[in-house]
Design a protein around this motif. Sequence first.
Motif, mmCIF file in Angstrom:
data_model
loop_
_atom_site.group_PDB
_atom_site.id
_atom_site.type_symbol
_atom_site.label_atom_id
_atom_site.label_comp_id
_atom_site.label_asym_id
_atom_site.label_seq_id
_atom_site.Cartn_x
_atom_site.Cartn_y
_atom_site.Cartn_z
ATOM 1 N N ALA A 96 0.795 -1.237 0.000
ATOM 2 C CA ALA A 96 0.000 0.000 0.000
ATOM 3 C C ALA A 96 0.824 1.282 0.000
ATOM 4 N N VAL A 97 2.147 1.201 0.070
ATOM 5 C CA VAL A 97 2.932 2.439 0.135
ATOM 6 C C VAL A 97 4.016 2.533 -0.938
ATOM 7 N N GLY A 98 4.277 1.447 -1.674
ATOM 8 C CA GLY A 98 5.411 1.477 -2.591
ATOM 9 C C GLY A 98 5.089 1.162 -4.035
ATOM 10 N N GLY A 99 3.803 1.109 -4.408
ATOM 11 C CA GLY A 99 3.469 0.805 -5.801
ATOM 12 C C GLY A 99 3.841 -0.606 -6.192
ATOM 13 N N SER A 100 3.635 -1.574 -5.283
ATOM 14 C CA SER A 100 4.147 -2.921 -5.501
ATOM 15 C C SER A 100 3.494 -3.642 -6.677
ATOM 16 N N THR A 101 2.236 -3.327 -7.008
ATOM 17 C CA THR A 101 1.582 -4.016 -8.126
ATOM 18 C C THR A 101 2.186 -3.600 -9.452
ATOM 19 N N SER A 102 2.418 -2.303 -9.640
ATOM 20 C CA SER A 102 3.084 -1.841 -10.854
ATOM 21 C C SER A 102 4.497 -2.412 -10.947
ATOM 22 N N ASP B 214 17.451 -0.835 -10.115
ATOM 23 C CA ASP B 214 17.353 0.564 -9.703
ATOM 24 C C ASP B 214 15.921 0.936 -9.349
ATOM 25 N N TYR B 215 14.960 0.429 -10.114
ATOM 26 C CA TYR B 215 13.542 0.674 -9.836
ATOM 27 C C TYR B 215 13.167 0.099 -8.467
ATOM 28 N N VAL B 216 13.648 -1.073 -8.154
ATOM 29 C CA VAL B 216 13.366 -1.696 -6.853
ATOM 30 C C VAL B 216 13.940 -0.847 -5.719
ATOM 31 N N ARG B 217 15.179 -0.424 -5.859
ATOM 32 C CA ARG B 217 15.815 0.341 -4.787
ATOM 33 C C ARG B 217 15.122 1.681 -4.564
ATOM 34 N N ARG B 218 14.729 2.351 -5.626
ATOM 35 C CA ARG B 218 14.036 3.626 -5.467
ATOM 36 C C ARG B 218 12.641 3.433 -4.887
ATOM 37 N N SER B 219 11.993 2.315 -5.221
ATOM 38 C CA SER B 219 10.681 2.021 -4.642
ATOM 39 C C SER B 219 10.792 1.785 -3.142
ATOM 40 N N ARG B 220 11.869 1.145 -2.721
ATOM 41 C CA ARG B 220 12.092 0.929 -1.289
ATOM 42 C C ARG B 220 12.189 2.259 -0.552
ATOM 43 N N THR B 221 12.991 3.177 -1.083
ATOM 44 C CA THR B 221 13.183 4.477 -0.444
ATOM 45 C C THR B 221 11.869 5.244 -0.378
ATOM 46 N N PHE B 222 11.139 5.239 -1.492
ATOM 47 C CA PHE B 222 9.860 5.932 -1.537
ATOM 48 C C PHE B 222 8.885 5.351 -0.508
ATOM 49 N N ALA B 223 8.845 4.025 -0.397
ATOM 50 C CA ALA B 223 7.905 3.370 0.507
ATOM 51 C C ALA B 223 8.191 3.710 1.965
ATOM 52 N N VAL B 224 9.457 3.767 2.343
ATOM 53 C CA VAL B 224 9.809 4.108 3.725
ATOM 54 C C VAL B 224 9.299 5.503 4.065
ATOM 55 N N VAL C 10 7.523 11.277 -6.229
ATOM 56 C CA VAL C 10 6.239 10.691 -6.569
ATOM 57 C C VAL C 10 6.156 10.210 -8.017
ATOM 58 N N ARG C 11 7.066 10.663 -8.876
ATOM 59 C CA ARG C 11 7.017 10.254 -10.280
ATOM 60 C C ARG C 11 7.892 9.044 -10.574
ATOM 61 N N LEU C 12 8.395 8.391 -9.564
ATOM 62 C CA LEU C 12 9.366 7.330 -9.818
ATOM 63 C C LEU C 12 8.790 6.203 -10.665
ATOM 64 N N HIS C 13 7.482 5.900 -10.522
ATOM 65 C CA HIS C 13 6.901 4.780 -11.260
ATOM 66 C C HIS C 13 6.794 5.068 -12.760
ATOM 67 N N ASP C 14 6.744 6.327 -13.125
ATOM 68 C CA ASP C 14 6.697 6.677 -14.547
ATOM 69 C C ASP C 14 8.087 6.801 -15.158
ATOM 70 N N SER C 15 9.126 6.688 -14.329
ATOM 71 C CA SER C 15 10.473 6.993 -14.801
ATOM 72 C C SER C 15 11.176 5.821 -15.477
ATOM 73 N N ILE C 16 10.653 4.597 -15.333
ATOM 74 C CA ILE C 16 11.326 3.448 -15.928
ATOM 75 C C ILE C 16 10.905 3.282 -17.386
ATOM 76 N N ALA C 17 11.875 3.071 -18.245
ATOM 77 C CA ALA C 17 11.611 2.860 -19.677
ATOM 78 C C ALA C 17 11.611 1.356 -19.962
ATOM 79 N N LEU C 18 10.570 0.871 -20.591
ATOM 80 C CA LEU C 18 10.458 -0.557 -20.904
ATOM 81 C C LEU C 18 11.194 -0.915 -22.187
#
Length: 410
Positions: free
Chosen positions: A294-300, A333-343, A386-394
């Motif tokens: 609920a705090v780190g965008g885990s589903t995305s 890198d996406y995982v590590r930034r998600s961790r920081t954001f979630a904390v 807050v924009r970290l989830h949009d920052s990863i390029a597929l």
Amino acid sequence: MRILISGASVAGPALAYWLTRYGFAVTLVERAPAPRKTGGHAVDLFRPAMDIVEKMGVLERVMAKKTGIERLTMHREGESRPVELELRRVMTAVSDRHVEIMRDDLSEIFYEATRDDVDYVFGDSIASISEAGEVTFDSGRTGAFDLVIGADGLHSNVRRLVFGPESQFTTWIGAYLAVVSVPNYLGLDGRMEGVAGVGRMAAVYGAGHMDDGRAGFFFRTPQQLDYHHRDIPRQKELLRAHFDGMGWEVPRLLEELDRTPAFYFDSITQLRLDTWSRGRVTLVGDAGYCPGPAVGGSTSLALVGAYILAGELATYGGDHTRAFPAYEAEIGDYVRRSRTFAVNAAKRIVPGTRFDLWALTGMVRLVNHLPVALTTAAAKISSKGVRLHDSIALKDYASTPWSRSLPASS
């Protein structure tokens, strides 16, 4: 080439979709006796995940099941006037492309998109995994697989069997979450209403396509609570204790604990593994890198991880010794930034003091008065926020030679 996936929630079926598209033979085992259809709790899909959903050809179905929640009314303990928040303003700032959907609705969509191509086995679980990929199931069945992938959530059975006890890899980040299915007696449609106090917050929401509503509870504790993640009576007891005496609709919502058909309770806990792969086994989604429910965008994050893992396996022709390290490097890198954001999010989502509650209210009022374009521009300044989830390029894995020529099995 035979691949076994454990877990049929979101990451597992999404991974199965891409693996079968690339020509792998996939078996998916799920402990539950059938696909879950209780609705679950709401999850967010940000732009990269939405792009993946579109690539899978299920965008229209996802959009049809979106919650459409656009307004939040929040009462405050000790205050008579509630504050209103236009959630569209917040989500526009967070992502260029966003949808909120019930978790089990999303799981059902992915299941229906894959059931004709994937060997689903419900009501069973993995009991042991050998280094050679030989698997024994709780039912007594056995099977040999080239690869085994754990997509079985924060309390992953595959991770426990291969990497060790959960306690070695989890970090509690200070709070707890519960979600309860309740009658939508407030008539909420595309709206959320709740109450916030120091150290605790409760809210209920509903959507047009849902027959009922969902009540969500967040609360802080100074130390971790003592309970087992499968001990539901104990979890309900803890929830009642921590929300005792809270006003608004909370007493009515707590009454539903004795009648609810669906109940979820867990700590907001983060997984921190140095690697998600060992031999022929790897992990995807919450099983490997849950940033915090609920705090780190885990589903995305899970959808992106599934897409990348399947793509790297296709790129390297199923050679896990090259594909697994490439997968970890691509998403690391996406995982590590998600961790920081979630904390940081876990600290802010539930006010810890009266001042924090006042500051949260002030921020809500500010967001409501700022132009959407300004809040969006401010959010875009840093992809670490807050924009970290949009920052990863597929990556476009469809162009890899192996994704075009990989045989159906080997």
